[in-house]
Design a protein around this motif. Structure first.
Motif, PDB file in Angstrom:
ATOM      1  N   ASN A 298       0.803  -1.222   0.000  1.00  0.00           N
ATOM      2  CA  ASN A 298       0.000   0.000   0.000  1.00  0.00           C
ATOM      3  C   ASN A 298       0.838   1.274   0.000  1.00  0.00           C
ATOM      4  OD1 ASN A 298      -2.429  -1.372  -0.043  1.00  0.00           O
ATOM      5  ND2 ASN A 298      -2.658  -1.384   2.195  1.00  0.00           N
ATOM      6  N   ASP A 299       2.142   1.151   0.195  1.00  0.00           N
ATOM      7  CA  ASP A 299       3.000   2.334   0.275  1.00  0.00           C
ATOM      8  C   ASP A 299       4.040   2.286  -0.843  1.00  0.00           C
ATOM      9  OD1 ASP A 299       4.660   4.447   0.964  1.00  0.00           O
ATOM     10  OD2 ASP A 299       4.517   4.069   3.125  1.00  0.00           O
ATOM     11  N   ASP A 300       3.629   2.726  -2.020  1.00  0.00           N
ATOM     12  CA  ASP A 300       4.519   2.659  -3.186  1.00  0.00           C
ATOM     13  C   ASP A 300       5.807   3.444  -2.965  1.00  0.00           C
ATOM     14  OD1 ASP A 300       2.550   1.189  -4.381  1.00  0.00           O
ATOM     15  OD2 ASP A 300       1.833   2.794  -5.694  1.00  0.00           O
ATOM     16  N   LYS A 301       5.707   4.604  -2.386  1.00  0.00           N
ATOM     17  CA  LYS A 301       6.869   5.467  -2.194  1.00  0.00           C
ATOM     18  C   LYS A 301       7.900   4.780  -1.295  1.00  0.00           C
ATOM     19  CE  LYS A 301       8.167  10.146  -0.743  1.00  0.00           C
ATOM     20  NZ  LYS A 301       7.658  11.444  -0.202  1.00  0.00           N
ATOM     21  N   MET A 302       7.444   4.236  -0.170  1.00  0.00           N
ATOM     22  CA  MET A 302       8.354   3.574   0.760  1.00  0.00           C
ATOM     23  C   MET A 302       8.968   2.329   0.125  1.00  0.00           C
ATOM     24  SD  MET A 302       9.921   3.286   3.615  1.00  0.00           S
ATOM     25  CE  MET A 302       9.125   4.530   4.654  1.00  0.00           C
ATOM     26  N   ARG A 303       8.146   1.547  -0.552  1.00  0.00           N
ATOM     27  CA  ARG A 303       8.625   0.292  -1.147  1.00  0.00           C
ATOM     28  C   ARG A 303       9.708   0.564  -2.200  1.00  0.00           C
ATOM     29  NH1 ARG A 303       4.275  -0.847  -3.199  1.00  0.00           N
ATOM     30  NH2 ARG A 303       4.809  -0.460  -5.373  1.00  0.00           N
ATOM     31  N   ILE A 304       9.462   1.539  -3.058  1.00  0.00           N
ATOM     32  CA  ILE A 304      10.429   1.856  -4.111  1.00  0.00           C
ATOM     33  C   ILE A 304      11.714   2.427  -3.508  1.00  0.00           C
ATOM     34  CG2 ILE A 304      10.845   3.369  -6.089  1.00  0.00           C
ATOM     35  CD1 ILE A 304       7.830   2.999  -6.746  1.00  0.00           C
ATOM     36  N   LYS A 305      11.573   3.242  -2.474  1.00  0.00           N
ATOM     37  CA  LYS A 305      12.752   3.785  -1.801  1.00  0.00           C
ATOM     38  C   LYS A 305      13.587   2.660  -1.183  1.00  0.00           C
ATOM     39  CE  LYS A 305      14.225   7.031   1.799  1.00  0.00           C
ATOM     40  NZ  LYS A 305      13.780   7.964   2.879  1.00  0.00           N
ATOM     41  N   MET A 306      12.930   1.686  -0.545  1.00  0.00           N
ATOM     42  CA  MET A 306      13.649   0.550   0.037  1.00  0.00           C
ATOM     43  C   MET A 306      14.397  -0.235  -1.040  1.00  0.00           C
ATOM     44  SD  MET A 306      11.173  -1.065   2.968  1.00  0.00           S
ATOM     45  CE  MET A 306      11.141  -0.341   4.629  1.00  0.00           C
ATOM     46  N   GLY A 307      13.762  -0.380  -2.203  1.00  0.00           N
ATOM     47  CA  GLY A 307      14.416  -1.085  -3.298  1.00  0.00           C
ATOM     48  C   GLY A 307      15.686  -0.385  -3.747  1.00  0.00           C
ATOM     49  N   LYS A 308      15.637   0.918  -3.848  1.00  0.00           N
ATOM     50  CA  LYS A 308      16.823   1.689  -4.258  1.00  0.00           C
ATOM     51  C   LYS A 308      17.922   1.602  -3.200  1.00  0.00           C
ATOM     52  CE  LYS A 308      14.358   4.928  -7.263  1.00  0.00           C
ATOM     53  NZ  LYS A 308      13.931   6.329  -7.494  1.00  0.00           N
TER      54      LYS A 308
ATOM     55  N   LYS B 286      21.920  -0.036  -3.282  1.00  0.00           N
ATOM     56  CA  LYS B 286      23.125   0.570  -2.696  1.00  0.00           C
ATOM     57  C   LYS B 286      23.813  -0.412  -1.746  1.00  0.00           C
ATOM     58  CE  LYS B 286      21.313   5.313  -2.791  1.00  0.00           C
ATOM     59  NZ  LYS B 286      20.864   6.460  -1.941  1.00  0.00           N
ATOM     60  N   LEU B 287      23.023  -1.120  -0.950  1.00  0.00           N
ATOM     61  CA  LEU B 287      23.574  -2.093  -0.015  1.00  0.00           C
ATOM     62  C   LEU B 287      24.301  -3.214  -0.757  1.00  0.00           C
ATOM     63  CD1 LEU B 287      23.876  -3.325   2.847  1.00  0.00           C
ATOM     64  CD2 LEU B 287      21.648  -4.412   2.490  1.00  0.00           C
ATOM     65  N   SER B 288      23.722  -3.695  -1.838  1.00  0.00           N
ATOM     66  CA  SER B 288      24.353  -4.780  -2.595  1.00  0.00           C
ATOM     67  C   SER B 288      25.676  -4.326  -3.207  1.00  0.00           C
ATOM     68  CB  SER B 288      23.408  -5.295  -3.683  1.00  0.00           C
ATOM     69  OG  SER B 288      23.184  -4.316  -4.671  1.00  0.00           O
ATOM     70  N   GLU B 289      25.736  -3.089  -3.648  1.00  0.00           N
ATOM     71  CA  GLU B 289      26.982  -2.560  -4.211  1.00  0.00           C
ATOM     72  C   GLU B 289      28.051  -2.424  -3.139  1.00  0.00           C
ATOM     73  OE1 GLU B 289      25.673   1.068  -5.969  1.00  0.00           O
ATOM     74  OE2 GLU B 289      24.865   0.101  -7.779  1.00  0.00           O
ATOM     75  N   LEU B 290      27.639  -2.101  -1.926  1.00  0.00           N
ATOM     76  CA  LEU B 290      28.574  -1.896  -0.832  1.00  0.00           C
ATOM     77  C   LEU B 290      29.045  -3.204  -0.204  1.00  0.00           C
ATOM     78  CD1 LEU B 290      29.911   0.231   1.079  1.00  0.00           C
ATOM     79  CD2 LEU B 290      27.891   0.012   2.529  1.00  0.00           C
ATOM     80  N   SER B 291      28.140  -4.184  -0.081  1.00  0.00           N
ATOM     81  CA  SER B 291      28.422  -5.358   0.744  1.00  0.00           C
ATOM     82  C   SER B 291      28.403  -6.704   0.043  1.00  0.00           C
ATOM     83  CB  SER B 291      27.409  -5.410   1.903  1.00  0.00           C
ATOM     84  OG  SER B 291      27.460  -4.251   2.697  1.00  0.00           O
ATOM     85  N   PHE B 292      27.804  -6.800  -1.150  1.00  0.00           N
ATOM     86  CA  PHE B 292      27.577  -8.129  -1.722  1.00  0.00           C
ATOM     87  C   PHE B 292      28.175  -8.324  -3.114  1.00  0.00           C
ATOM     88  CE2 PHE B 292      23.573  -7.453   0.921  1.00  0.00           C
ATOM     89  CZ  PHE B 292      24.085  -8.119   2.026  1.00  0.00           C
ATOM     90  N   ASP B 293      29.099  -7.466  -3.518  1.00  0.00           N
ATOM     91  CA  ASP B 293      29.691  -7.558  -4.853  1.00  0.00           C
ATOM     92  C   ASP B 293      30.505  -8.848  -4.970  1.00  0.00           C
ATOM     93  OD1 ASP B 293      31.062  -7.241  -7.266  1.00  0.00           O
ATOM     94  OD2 ASP B 293      31.327  -5.090  -6.987  1.00  0.00           O
ATOM     95  N   ILE B 294      30.235  -9.647  -6.005  1.00  0.00           N
ATOM     96  CA  ILE B 294      30.924 -10.915  -6.208  1.00  0.00           C
ATOM     97  C   ILE B 294      32.434 -10.726  -6.344  1.00  0.00           C
ATOM     98  CG2 ILE B 294      30.618 -10.858  -8.714  1.00  0.00           C
ATOM     99  CD1 ILE B 294      30.568 -13.985  -6.469  1.00  0.00           C
ATOM    100  N   LYS B 295      32.872  -9.582  -6.876  1.00  0.00           N
ATOM    101  CA  LYS B 295      34.314  -9.332  -7.030  1.00  0.00           C
ATOM    102  C   LYS B 295      35.020  -9.345  -5.686  1.00  0.00           C
ATOM    103  CE  LYS B 295      33.616  -6.473 -11.169  1.00  0.00           C
ATOM    104  NZ  LYS B 295      33.701  -5.093 -11.715  1.00  0.00           N
TER     105      LYS B 295
END
Length: 371
Positions: free
Chosen positions: A334-344, A348-357
């Motif tokens: 029901n909260d499109d704004k919050m959901r999309i913000k969490m996705g973005k 960022k988290l995946s780039e910082l912490s989960f990069d396969i390299k």
């Protein structure tokens, strides 16, 4: 340099370790794998990996069959004389650890990617197996040339507190890593909200709670779609039965898309990723979802809570609570704004912490003895 992976089944290795093995080959390593075989042997061999089939099963407990597997591993190790062994999964770690403990191997690496149902289930059988497994882990792993990779602090502390290993052996690597060039940020689909469960269809991954939350929301008039991506795993004692699965599907509560290999494309069809697991190492589906820009809902348990930033990239709910789960699903839908913000923020988290390299570089340093 010869490196031998010992793991219970070929598909798990392909899912969680293949990029590391391919990098090793590019760097001049001779890479072997001893494992149970499904239909992926030719795929592995086509990539330059030397495959040694084992008669290992993930859930088998027959004494004579397990002794046979240990003998097979011993034969493979003697034949190869590896410089490094990397032991993966419970049986890989214990059986491979026992076999290689006193052999002339420079480095032993062990991946603890989760403690499994043996450490989750409180039934009498599970507690007995847990007692035995703890003793075997201690015997197999506690040597100076052995490093243990954990995916979360809780599992690491469990091993230390049970005196299975010492803290100097521990290395923390958050998950198996994500190729961020493959798992790209993808805007959400339009239309009805798609709530996705992406995992093997196991009860201890919160499958029943997911389906029951769908039942509750359907009765309340919610019009979103609940999708299961994954298959029944009959080798796991916590798998849902075909009858149970059919009941949910036939009632129209959930859709079952089965096992699919193009995961980035699958995730692109979802609005929210949900994994209400009872315990994990560090769930691959959650970091894949984050990399693709999807908000996640998961449980406040070891492994799952380590895969998100609570209230930033996703939402934590108590384990085994369909009611709390359905509240969280409804709130995010029901909260499109919050959901999309969490996705973005997840991206960022995946780039910082989960990069396969970064994961590959850490493994290479472990194999070389630099860590």
């Amino acid at each position: 340099m010869k490196l031998l992976y010992i793991v219970n089944v070929d598909w798990f290795f392909i899912s969680h370790r293949l990029p590391i093995a391919l990098t090793l080959i590019k760097n001049g390593y001779e890479v072997h794998i001893a494992c149970g075989i499904t239909d992926r042997k030719n795929e592995l061999e086509s990539l330059g990996i030397i495959v040694h089939p084992l008669s290992i099963t993930r859930s088998g407990t027959s004494f004579f069959k397990e002794v046979k597997v240990i003998k097979e591993i011993n034969t493979v190790v003697n034949e190869i004389s590896p410089d490094v062994v990397h032991l993966v999964t419970i049986k890989g770690a214990i059986y491979g650890g026992l076999v290689t403990r006193n052999k002339n191997i420079k480095k032993r690496i062990v991946s603890i990617s989760g403690l499994g149902f043996v450490f989750i289930d409180e039934g009498i059988k599970a507690r007995l197996i847990r007692f035995i497994v703890t003793k075997l882990y201690r015997l197999a792993l506690n040597t100076q040339n052995t490093k243990i990779i954990f995916q979360n602090e809780t599992d690491k502390n469990t091993f230390i507190e049970n005196k299975i290993i010492n803290y100097k052996q521990c290395v923390l690597i958050k998950g198996s890593g994500i190729d961020l060039n493959v798992y790209k940020y993808i805007p959400e689909p339009q239309g009805e909200k798609v709530v996705m469960f992406l995992a093997r269809l196991l009860k201890d991954k919160g499958l029943i709670e997911f389906c029951e939350a769908a039942v509750i929301l359907r009765k309340s008039g919610f019009t979103g779609r609940f999708v299961l991506v994954g298959d029944i795993d009959l080798d796991n004692p916590n798998s849902i039965s075909q009858v149970e699965l059919n009941n949910y599907i036939d009632s129209g509560v959930v859709e079952h898309w089965g096992f699919l290999r193009n995961i980035p494309d699958v995730i692109s069809k979802a609005n929210i990723m949900v994994l209400p697991s009872y315990r994990e190492g560090l769930p691959k589906s959650l970091i894949e979802a984050a990399a693709c820009g999807r908000a996640v809902i998961t449980t406040d348990v070891p492994g799952c809570r380590d895969a998100i930033i609570p209230n930033v990239t996703g939402v934590l709910v108590p384990a085994k609570s369909s009611e709390e789960l359905q509240n969280a699903i409804l709130s995010l839908c029901n909260d499109d704004k919050m959901r999309i913000k969490m996705g973005k923020e997840g991206r960022k988290l995946s780039e910082l912490s989960f990069d396969i390299k970064d994961v590959i570089n850490t493994h290479m340093n472990l194999y070389k003895g630099n860590i």
